[in-house]
Structure formats: C-alpha cells, structure tokens
Write an enzyme that holds these catalytic residues in place. Structure first.
Site, PDB file in Angstrom:
ATOM      1  N   SER A 348     -17.279 -35.061   5.350  1.00  0.00           N
ATOM      2  CA  SER A 348     -18.479 -34.703   5.251  1.00  0.00           C
ATOM      3  C   SER A 348     -19.353 -35.303   6.367  1.00  0.00           C
ATOM      4  O   SER A 348     -19.480 -36.206   6.656  1.00  0.00           O
ATOM      5  CB  SER A 348     -19.023 -34.700   3.747  1.00  0.00           C
ATOM      6  OG  SER A 348     -19.704 -35.922   3.679  1.00  0.00           O
ATOM      7  N   ASP A 349     -20.537 -34.340   6.618  1.00  0.00           N
ATOM      8  CA  ASP A 349     -21.604 -34.776   7.168  1.00  0.00           C
ATOM      9  C   ASP A 349     -22.474 -35.524   6.188  1.00  0.00           C
ATOM     10  O   ASP A 349     -22.424 -35.491   5.229  1.00  0.00           O
ATOM     11  CB  ASP A 349     -22.458 -33.541   8.013  1.00  0.00           C
ATOM     12  CG  ASP A 349     -23.189 -33.922   9.258  1.00  0.00           C
ATOM     13  OD1 ASP A 349     -23.385 -35.252   9.556  1.00  0.00           O
ATOM     14  OD2 ASP A 349     -23.448 -33.358  10.338  1.00  0.00           O
TER      15      ASP A 349
END
Length: 812
Positions: A348-349
């Site tokens: 994930s960012d």
C-alpha cells in the site's frame, strides 16, 4: 506518499478502531505453542541456504501461526516508539512486548520518526529532511538496522528477518547520502546507461545503511503539470518513462535474483493513473478509459514486470472509474498478476488503506477497509499496520479466506529469501559512512547534472561564456545561493550552489557579485505545511538593489524558478502542493524585466520541478536553460555548462505549455485535438523532446531496410546523424511512429526509440533501431492488442516536431 486524516470526526473513529489496534499486542494463540514444540524437534528446511527458495518458503509458511503470518504484512513508522527508546535506539524488549509474533518491515529506518519531541525537536513527519530534525547518518542507520534485525532473527520464534524500506527517488533519501538530479531531470538526460549508474550508487548507499527495499522508481506517466508530483516522474511519454524506469531498476537491483549484497529491491510506483488527476490535484480521480490506461499508463509497469524480476509494486491513491486502486481487484489481481504474470508483493501507499475511509468514503470501518484491500490484492500495509491488524479476526470469522493471507505471506517471504536476509541479515556498520557520498558518487552526481540541463534558447551565441573576456559577473536570485534540490531529499554532506560554482570559476579571472533579487518564500522546507510568500514590496527593494549591482557587470546569470514549497506533493489538506497556475511565482518576472532592460548579456537558469509557462523569458532572455532540480552538484555542473567545459544535450521529457488554458498539452494527442483557439495557439511553448546545443546537428530521414513487411516481422530503421558544428556535443536521435489508418483512433505520433550519441565536429554516425510488431500494435474495439495491416509513418528528428519521415507498409 504521506497522508493525514481529513476530518476530526473520522480521525477519532480511525484512531479508535485502527491506530489503537496497530499498537496493541497481537495475541499469541495456543497454536503458537504447539507449533513451537513441533519445530523444536524438526529439521528446519527453511534455514538451509542450499534449498530452493520455493521449498524454503513453503516450509516456513507451514510452521507459522495465523498471527505470525499477518505480522509479516505489517509495517511500523508513526509508532516506532513501540520498538525504540525515547532517544531513538532500537529496543528489543519493547519490540518483543509489542510485536511478539514478529514484524514484516520497518518504514524509513534512517529517520527519527517515533522519537519524542524533547529528544528530536520539530516536526519529522516527512520523508527525508524535516524542520528541526537531524536524521541518522549511514553508520547510525546501519547500527539501528542491525539491532532490529538481531531482534527479528534471534528474539522471535521463527527468526524471520525484516524488510527495511526507504525512499530513493533521486538517490537514497538519507542524511549525508548522494543527491542526484530530481527524477524529471534524470529523464531529461535521455541516457538510460547514466540512470542505471546513478541508481547503482543509490542502492550501494542504501544497502550499506541496512535498507533493502526502495520505494522507487516512479513510473507514472505525468500528463498534468499542475500536479505537484510531476517532478517525481520521468515525463509524459510511456516509452520514455518505461525505458528510464527499466534503467533505474537495473541500477537498484540488477537483472537477476537473488539480490547482490549491494543491491536493493525496487517498488514500482504508483499503479496507476496517478499522473493525470482531475483538476491537477494530488490523489484526484483519474478519469481514464481502459483503452487509454492500456495505451499510455500501463506500459511502463508492464514492461518492468515482464522484463525484469520486479518483486514489489505500490498501488496508487487515486480512483479509476469509481474504484480506488487499493480496492481494485481488476487492476491489482486480474491485470497485474493475471495478464502480466507479476509474482511479487503489492504494498500500500502510505495510509492509503486508511484513505478508503477518510478520503474515498467507502466505509467507516477499518476492518471493512482491510477486507477490501486484501481481497483486491494488497499484500502489505504501510507505513503502519492500522487496518491489517484486524486480518486474524476476519479470517476466523470466515470473511477473508486463509488462502489469501498465505498467498500474501508467500510473496513477502520470497522477497526476504531472495534478498539473502536469512543468511546475511546484518551490514558492516564501520563501513557504512565510508561507502556513502564517495568521490566517484559525487563525480557521477556532477555528470548527471550536466547531462540533465536542457538549453532552450541561445540567441547570438551568448553561451558558452568566455571567462578570459570577463571582468565582472553578476549572479542573481535567492536560489543561486540557497539551492533547492527537490522533494524526497534529505541533507547531503554539501550542496554546491550556483554562486559557489561561479565563484570557483572566477578565481583569478573575474569578480563575482551577488544579489538576491527576489525572495520567493520565507522557507523552502518541503515538510512544512504553510507556504508563506514574500511580500511584493520587500522584493521590489531587492530588485532595485540587484539592478544597481547588475549595471556594473559584463554578464548576468539569473536563477529563477520554484523551490520545494512552491511545487510539491500535496499529502494532506494542510500540506498542499499543486497549483492552478504555471507562471513564475511572485516578482521573479519583474526582476527579469528590470534586468533585461539593462541590455546586458543575460543567462537565465531555471531550477524547478514542474514545467513553467515562461513566455516572457522565452521571448526576451538571450539565453535560457531548463535545469530542473540538479542535486548536490548543481553549482559545479552549471559552471561546467556555462563556461563550455560541457555542452548541454538534455531534451525535454514533457511539453511546456504556454498557459494553463492549453492543458492537456502532451504531444501524443489524437487527430481531432488541438484544432485551435481564438486569440491563442494550441502549440506548446516548447515541444516534447526539445533541446538545443552549442553545436549543430543534421539528422537524416529514416531509411527502412524493407519498405514492406509482413505482419509479425521486425523492421530495421537507420538514421544518420552528423555534427555539423564546431564543438563536440550530444544529440538525441528520436524515432516516432504513426498508424496512418486504424479501426480505432490513434495518436498523431508515438515515441518508439531513441539514442543519445556524442559526436566530434564533422563526425557522422548511423543509428539503427529495430521496430517489433508490438511497436505497431494497439487495443482494438474488442480490447484485444492487435496489429492491423496498412501504412505507418516512421519519423526521425531531434524532437517531436522537427521530423523527417518515411512510409512503411505492413501487409498480411
């Protein structure tokens, strides 16, 4: 990359449901003890280096409890106080207390996140340098990483080492590390071999400090210059972005696995559509059709995944057609894994799973956000485990299949085995500082900065300057002395300013005078929230002083542009970075008008991250150079170019718009675009691929080995390039293709190949390119990639406008 909660009410809910869970101890089940007794009496195949990675992964996986598996999917950053002392030393006792099942990775181990304010005053929420905070040196980071790895290997039940990820957009983002030109500047070199060397140095410095995973490169295609993150990209063209991106990957991690001891894994960012957000604002929706995605935005990612052993891809913050990337199974599973065959981990960012709640408003429940993300194909949550700590509960309730968890953990464990961490988890602390910012690295930073500069204008051959003919040089501009190096930077050991570089040049030859001229912002701290512009009346006094000084000069060098505050990543509502205007900020144009009125030979150097609408400078400046952010060797490289030791050969990786009203202005548009405006032009101020030299070049029309080829066959194209001037220099031969007729509309031209060549005066070289069937393919009405028979225009030239062409026929 960083994000914050958008409203106090939502923040409170997320804190209650997610953040507290992230810091809580994951309970140790009875299965843990049973597994411990079993493994004590069994041979642990996963610890045998001679075994195949797949067998080692499966052996380890079957020994792990559910909680231990989920722990591998978690990271820690904001809550590093759970694994370190108030002074920032790693604490095995705290780590064991708070993470008894182990941990997947540590986010940015070189920074001071989690250190109490009294021990590290100021905000330290950004990547790299932050106001009032001094991050770890390479040696300190190595010591911290070793302590963390020792805990993971020796104090957790199964001894699974840690991934340590760091930012590395244009060099390792850490105190004292070598700072190279910003990404958009590296793209301006059009030199993949150079880019590979740059990131070989970055990976060497990272690994020496204990990191093993880079959150780079950014292979987003950027099509909106209002977007503050455009500086992080390699430009607007999918082929250029993909080619420079592949070079970066080869530099970071090499071409095969396992990783060498001086290499790190890459993370491709950000899948996808991030570079053309609605109204140019960060994380805005990407209103992009599937055909457009497949034609322009997917190719850099697809090439990287198919051609090199990429093991990590980061999903993007934005939505596409109503589906945020972090919950988009079609994107992350069907396309990335199913179509392209990606075998690595999707991460994930920063806080992006949280943003399914706070920004996208898809749910108000972190457990639902976790379910969405893991079912879409997100394997690890960064920078902290806020939502994924709920995965054991979701598995036990039957909401999330155990098989999904196992698949994610397989990918993460595979990375750790391929990095050699089970055999060599530690680094040489004593050598870390000595391997950072070495003389060869600094020399390479200077070379890269020289090659990144793009000469936009050189009327009456003002450049190069003749030092022997000068008595006095005026250097103007606040950033001639205080040098911006772009976002995702820490503090290098030394940044050479333009002023310093010219002063060195002038020693014993000419006098150098300096005036600030215009001050843009009160600060250029990238991490600071507010951006305070300097009042016009204050700047007008500085302009008057600069004019008086410039009257005495033989030549004026004026540094204008942006800094790390006026264009940057907008990671929060209180930390904006996108702009509705592409004009110069503040009174910079006023300064230029006053100086040009003196009639002095004047060189304007732009230091900036976004392409600026510098219409007045393009018209009036005798010489104009687009420098972008040039890194720690800015001043030395600028002096090399201004005084002729180096001949500029960079080319624009983006089109430069005349004004915001022209947007979008990318070159590879459809035939019906750019019809015309009343009272204005549709053509850009400077086209994609443009750049001048101190010498001149002649590029021939392309010669086709075969004017007709059967479908499925390659075609060889030859182009002659001659240095017709009096100086040695570089030219970039660019090859474009146009599908003359097709069953769906096609761009007016597309870059397919390029090569930067260095030629002596009078030298001629033949450059050859092999075009493959894929270079003529497109996505048809049935969304199948096909080549249709017909004619194709093959064009060559020094930019996307000044082209000579030949016609190729593709027949059944």
């Amino acid at each position: 990359m960083t994000a914050t909660l958008s409203t106090p009410r939502t923040a409170a809910r997320v804190l209650a449901l997610g953040l507290l869970a992230a810091t809580a101890t994951i309970s140790v089940s009875g299965a843990w003890a049973q597994t411990a007794r079993r493994t004590a009496s069994e041979k642990m195949l996963y610890k045998e280096a001679s075994q195949p990675v797949e067998r080692r992964v499966e052996d380890l996986l079957q020994r792990m409890s559910l909680e231990e598996k989920v722990a591998q999917m978690l990271s820690i950053w904001e809550h590093k106080d759970k694994i370190q002392t108030p002074r920032g030393d790693f604490s095995p006792a705290l780590a064991s207390r708070n993470f008894p099942n182990g941990l997947g990775q540590i986010s940015r181990p070189s920074d001071r996140r989690g250190v109490k304010a009294e021990n590290a005053p100021g905000s330290n929420g950004a990547a790299g340098a932050a106001a009032g905070v001094v991050n770890r040196t390479a040696g300190e980071a190595a010591d911290y990483a070793n302590a963390a790895q020792r805990w993971a290997v020796e104090k957790t039940r199964l001894g699974i080492p840690l991934l340590m990820h760091e930012e590395a957009l244009h060099g390792y983002v850490a105190r004292g590390a070598t700072s190279f030109p910003q990404s958009i500047g590296l793209a301006s070199t059009w030199d993949p071999a150079l880019v590979e060397r740059v990131f070989s140095v970055a990976s060497r410095e990272m690994r020496a400090a204990g990191a093993n995973l880079a959150l780079a490169p950014v292979v987003d295609v950027a099509r909106d210059p209002r977007w503050g993150r455009i500086e992080e990209t390699y430009g607007e063209d999918p082929y250029l972005v993909g080619t420079i991106g592949l070079a970066a990957i080869r530099g970071y991690q090499g071409t095969s696995l396992p990783l060498a001891r001086d290499k790190v894994f890459v993370t491709l960012k950000h899948l996808t559509g991030h570079g053309q957000p609605e109204n140019g604002t960060n994380v805005g929706p990407a209103d992009i059709s599937e055909r457009n995605l497949r034609t322009n935005f997917f190719p850099p990612f697809e090439r990287a995944v198919k051609e090199l052993p990429v093991m990590s891809v980061m999903a993007s913050y934005n939505e596409i057609d109503g589906i945020p990337s972090h919950s988009n199974k079609w994107l992350l599973t069907d396309v990335l894994r199913g179509e392209w065959g990606f075998k690595g981990a999707v991460i994930s960012d920063y806080f992006a799973i949280r943003e399914l709640i706070t920004r996208h408003k898809m749910t108000d429940d972190p457990t639902v956000a976790a379910e969405m993300a893991v079912k879409a194909g997100v394997d690890a949550e960064t920078p902290d485990g806020e939502a994924y700590v709920h995965l054991p509960e979701l598995v036990r309730k039957g909401v999330v299949p155990q098989a999904l968890i196992d698949d994610s953990v397989r990918r993460i464990l595979t990375m750790k085995f391929q990095a050699g961490l089970f055999e060599n988890p530690y680094v040489d602390v004593a050598a870390a500082d000595a391997r950072t910012a070495t003389p060869d690295a600094v020399a390479l930073a200077r070379e890269a900065a020289r090659k990144a500069m793009v000469l936009l204008k050189n009327d009456k051959q003002v450049l190069p300057l003749d030092a022997s003919a000068l008595k006095r040089v005026a250097v103007l501009g606040t950033h001639a002395r205080d040098t911006p190096i772009g976002g995702y930077s820490d503090v290098p050991r030394h940044v050479v300013s333009v002023l310093e570089g010219i002063q060195k040049e002038g020693q014993g030859k000419f006098q150098v005078d300096y005036a600030e001229g215009v001050r843009i912002t009160r600060s250029r701290s990238w991490s600071a929230g507010p951006v305070d512009l300097v009042p016009p009346e204050e700047n007008r006094k500085l302009i008057a002083e600069a004019v008086e000084m410039a009257k005495k000069a033989d030549v004026v060098v004026m540094v204008l542009g942006d800094n790390e505050q006026t264009s940057r990543e907008a990671w929060a509502d209180a930390h904006l970075g996108d702009r509705a205007s592409l004009d110069l900020i503040g009174q910079q144009e006023e300064l230029a008008r006053a100086i040009f009125a003196l009639g002095k030979p004047t060189v304007v150097l732009l230091l900036n991250g976004r392409p600026l609408s510098v219409n007045y400078l393009a018209e009036q400046a005798p010489a104009l150079i687009e420098g972008w952010y040039l890194g720690q060797e800015t001043g030395n490289a600028v002096a090399d170019v201004l005084f002729g030791r180096a001949n500029p050969g960079g080319k624009l990786p983006v089109s430069i718009a005349r004004n915001v009203g022209q947007l979008p202005v990318y070159y590879n548009h459809k035939p019906t675009a750019r019809r015309g405006y009343l009272f204005d032009q549709t053509s850009p101020l400077y086209p994609f691929g443009y750049g001048l030299s101190y010498t001149s070049f002649a590029i021939s029309a392309p010669r086709l080995a075969d004017a007709k080829v059967k479908m499925g066959r390659n075609v060889r194209v030859s182009v002659d390039v001659t240095n017709s001037g009096r100086r040695a220099g570089d030219e970039v031969v660019q090859l474009y293709v146009r599908d003359d007729e097709a069953s769906v509309t096609r761009p007016v031209k597309e870059l397919k190949r390029f090569e930067r060549v260095t030629l002596k005066p009078g030298e001629r070289r033949t450059v050859t390119f092999d075009l493959t069937p894929d270079d003529f393919a497109f996505w048809n009405r049935e969304m199948k990639k096909v080549v249709e028979p017909g004619t194709f225009t093959i064009s060559a030239g020094p930019n996307s406008v000044d082209l000579k062409s030949a016609t190729l026929s593709v027949i059944d």
